[in-house]
Design a protein around this motif. Structure first.
Motif, PDB file in Angstrom:
ATOM      1  N   ASP A 210      -3.737 -10.028  32.124  1.00 61.13           N
ATOM      2  CA  ASP A 210      -3.643  -8.702  31.529  1.00 61.13           C
ATOM      3  C   ASP A 210      -3.144  -8.784  30.091  1.00 61.13           C
ATOM      4  O   ASP A 210      -3.610  -8.048  29.221  1.00 61.13           O
ATOM      5  CB  ASP A 210      -2.700  -7.824  32.348  1.00 61.13           C
ATOM      6  CG  ASP A 210      -3.167  -7.643  33.782  1.00 61.13           C
ATOM      7  OD1 ASP A 210      -4.388  -7.569  34.002  1.00 61.13           O
ATOM      8  OD2 ASP A 210      -2.309  -7.584  34.682  1.00 61.13           O
ATOM      9  N   LEU A 211      -2.203  -9.668  29.851  1.00 59.35           N
ATOM     10  CA  LEU A 211      -1.684  -9.837  28.497  1.00 59.35           C
ATOM     11  C   LEU A 211      -2.764 -10.389  27.576  1.00 59.35           C
ATOM     12  O   LEU A 211      -2.959  -9.904  26.458  1.00 59.35           O
ATOM     13  CB  LEU A 211      -0.479 -10.777  28.507  1.00 59.35           C
ATOM     14  CG  LEU A 211       0.135 -11.098  27.146  1.00 59.35           C
ATOM     15  CD1 LEU A 211       0.574  -9.831  26.444  1.00 59.35           C
ATOM     16  CD2 LEU A 211       1.305 -12.053  27.307  1.00 59.35           C
ATOM     17  N   VAL A 212      -3.482 -11.387  28.037  1.00 59.58           N
ATOM     18  CA  VAL A 212      -4.543 -11.978  27.226  1.00 59.58           C
ATOM     19  C   VAL A 212      -5.625 -10.939  26.946  1.00 59.58           C
ATOM     20  O   VAL A 212      -6.151 -10.847  25.834  1.00 59.58           O
ATOM     21  CB  VAL A 212      -5.133 -13.213  27.930  1.00 59.58           C
ATOM     22  CG1 VAL A 212      -6.346 -13.733  27.176  1.00 59.58           C
ATOM     23  CG2 VAL A 212      -4.074 -14.314  28.037  1.00 59.58           C
ATOM     24  N   LYS A 213      -5.940 -10.099  27.928  1.00 57.29           N
ATOM     25  CA  LYS A 213      -6.982  -9.093  27.752  1.00 57.29           C
ATOM     26  C   LYS A 213      -6.606  -8.085  26.673  1.00 57.29           C
ATOM     27  O   LYS A 213      -7.434  -7.692  25.848  1.00 57.29           O
ATOM     28  CB  LYS A 213      -7.234  -8.378  29.081  1.00 57.29           C
ATOM     29  CG  LYS A 213      -8.377  -7.377  29.048  1.00 57.29           C
ATOM     30  CD  LYS A 213      -8.493  -6.643  30.384  1.00 57.29           C
ATOM     31  CE  LYS A 213      -8.706  -7.607  31.533  1.00 57.29           C
ATOM     32  NZ  LYS A 213      -8.856  -6.896  32.827  1.00 57.29           N
ATOM     33  N   VAL A 214      -5.352  -7.649  26.651  1.00 58.40           N
ATOM     34  CA  VAL A 214      -4.952  -6.633  25.687  1.00 58.40           C
ATOM     35  C   VAL A 214      -4.909  -7.183  24.269  1.00 58.40           C
ATOM     36  O   VAL A 214      -4.951  -6.434  23.296  1.00 58.40           O
ATOM     37  CB  VAL A 214      -3.583  -6.030  26.074  1.00 58.40           C
ATOM     38  CG1 VAL A 214      -2.432  -6.936  25.684  1.00 58.40           C
ATOM     39  CG2 VAL A 214      -3.395  -4.653  25.438  1.00 58.40           C
ATOM     40  N   LEU A 215      -4.869  -8.509  24.135  1.00 61.43           N
ATOM     41  CA  LEU A 215      -4.861  -9.115  22.813  1.00 61.43           C
ATOM     42  C   LEU A 215      -6.245  -9.121  22.172  1.00 61.43           C
ATOM     43  O   LEU A 215      -6.399  -9.534  21.026  1.00 61.43           O
ATOM     44  CB  LEU A 215      -4.320 -10.546  22.899  1.00 61.43           C
ATOM     45  CG  LEU A 215      -2.866 -10.662  23.339  1.00 61.43           C
ATOM     46  CD1 LEU A 215      -2.485 -12.126  23.513  1.00 61.43           C
ATOM     47  CD2 LEU A 215      -1.944  -9.986  22.361  1.00 61.43           C
ATOM     48  N   GLY A 216      -7.238  -8.691  22.905  1.00 55.29           N
ATOM     49  CA  GLY A 216      -8.583  -8.615  22.346  1.00 55.29           C
ATOM     50  C   GLY A 216      -9.142  -9.990  22.039  1.00 55.29           C
ATOM     51  O   GLY A 216      -9.197 -10.858  22.907  1.00 55.29           O
ATOM     52  N   ASP A 217      -9.547 -10.211  20.791  1.00 53.56           N
ATOM     53  CA  ASP A 217     -10.171 -11.461  20.397  1.00 53.56           C
ATOM     54  C   ASP A 217      -9.172 -12.502  19.904  1.00 53.56           C
ATOM     55  O   ASP A 217      -9.573 -13.548  19.395  1.00 53.56           O
ATOM     56  CB  ASP A 217     -11.201 -11.208  19.285  1.00 53.56           C
ATOM     57  CG  ASP A 217     -12.350 -10.338  19.768  1.00 53.56           C
ATOM     58  OD1 ASP A 217     -12.682 -10.438  20.960  1.00 53.56           O
ATOM     59  OD2 ASP A 217     -12.886  -9.571  18.956  1.00 53.56           O
ATOM     60  N   ALA A 218      -7.890 -12.206  19.999  1.00 52.64           N
ATOM     61  CA  ALA A 218      -6.892 -13.164  19.515  1.00 52.64           C
ATOM     62  C   ALA A 218      -6.963 -14.452  20.334  1.00 52.64           C
ATOM     63  O   ALA A 218      -7.069 -14.429  21.553  1.00 52.64           O
ATOM     64  CB  ALA A 218      -5.496 -12.572  19.606  1.00 52.64           C
TER      65      ALA A 218
END
Length: 300
Positions: A210-218
């Protein structure tokens, strides 16, 4: 942001008692994403009455709400009873404020709430504003006066801990549930003739994905905070998703950890980098809601 003419709920309970084990045991309430603590997304929900936050005993203080409202803080006793037990602790504080010991209560007018008052309930780990969504759920419940609770159910998927309750229905459901420890919130809700409200989904921070997803393309995530907190979340993300970690410094020059997605090892290549403050600031501030925070940068 869209606003609704319907009045807001009267009171707010924020359940922030989870251990965050799937994220390495970090204190999700005080994680900062985009310059905002997760608990402050919930506390930004407008209510004219009382605000109660359920926190594990001994955790760092929450402070006031973003608009300066006083916040009552209570803990489950005994601890670690699950979200239904957390909701029960917060609800009992509202219904009978002198029967539940408060860990922090600054100048709040302690009076039992009216049985017909509406109580908004939110989990602490929403990754974005919840105020408009709660106003929509409140409006749905007001249109159905015989229902005891309205639950946010975007696309038919109920988020059982994101709801607006009639106080009398919440009190009756808790009595019927008896001991709430280790009980599912769904069981509590189903005792109150629930209404499912189709509202926009607000994502939650529950797993590293979930954390990785909210970071978008980072593809590079900088972690600020104590070494313990950085290690916990780096281990949770790296161990499950293949991200690598190395020590660096954040934009303020403080020690930090830099996580890189699989296949990305050099942040100097122009790839996006995001910063996340995990845990409370290393130096306590007079008002936690005003503490200096490291915002996400370049998150898409």
């Amino acid at each position: 942001m869209q606003r609704h003419a319907a009045p807001p709920p009267h009171h707010l309970v924020v359940v922030a008692g989870g251990s965050g084990q799937r994220l390495g045991g970090i204190d999700k309430a005080l994680c900062v994403i985009g310059g905002v603590r997760l608990v402050d997304w919930a506390l930004a929900t407008p209510v004219p009455g009382r605000t109660v936050v359920v926190r594990p005993a001994g955790r760092a203080p929450v402070g006031r709400s973003p608009d300066g409202r006083q916040v009552e803080v209570v803990s489950e006793r005994p601890a670690d009873g699950g979200p239904a037990a957390g909701l029960a602790a917060g609800a009992r504080r509202l219904i009978d404020p002198f029967a539940v010991e408060s860990d922090l209560c600054l100048g709040t007018d302690l009076h039992p709430v009216d049985p017909n008052d509406l109580v908004a309930v939110l989990a602490v780990d929403h990754l974005g504003p919840t105020d408009d969504m709660i106003l929509q759920v409140t409006a749905a419940l007001r249109r159905h006066p015989n229902r005891g609770v309205a639950v946010a159910a975007p696309d038919g998927d109920p988020q059982w801990l994101t709801a607006v309750w009639r106080t009398w229905a919440l009190a009756d459901a808790l009595i019927a549930l008896e001991d709430p420890r280790d009980k599912a919130v769904r069981r509590l809700v189903q005792l109150a003739d629930p209404l499912m409200a189709d509202v926009p989904r607000v994502p939650s921070l529950d797993r590293p994905e979930d954390l990785v997803k909210v970071l978008g393309d980072a593809v590079h995530l900088g972690l600020s905070g104590t070494e313990q907190h950085r290690t916990q979340i780096a281990s949770a993300i790296g161990g499950g998703m293949g991200w690598t970690s190395r020590e660096t410094r954040n934009p303020d020059g403080a020690p930090a950890s830099l996580l890189s997605a699989p296949g990305h090892v050099d942040p100097a290549d122009g790839a996006q980098r995001a910063w996340l403050e995990v845990g409370p600031p290393e130096q306590a501030m007079p008002r936690w809601a005003d503490a200096r925070l490291v915002p996400i940068e370049g998150s898409g």
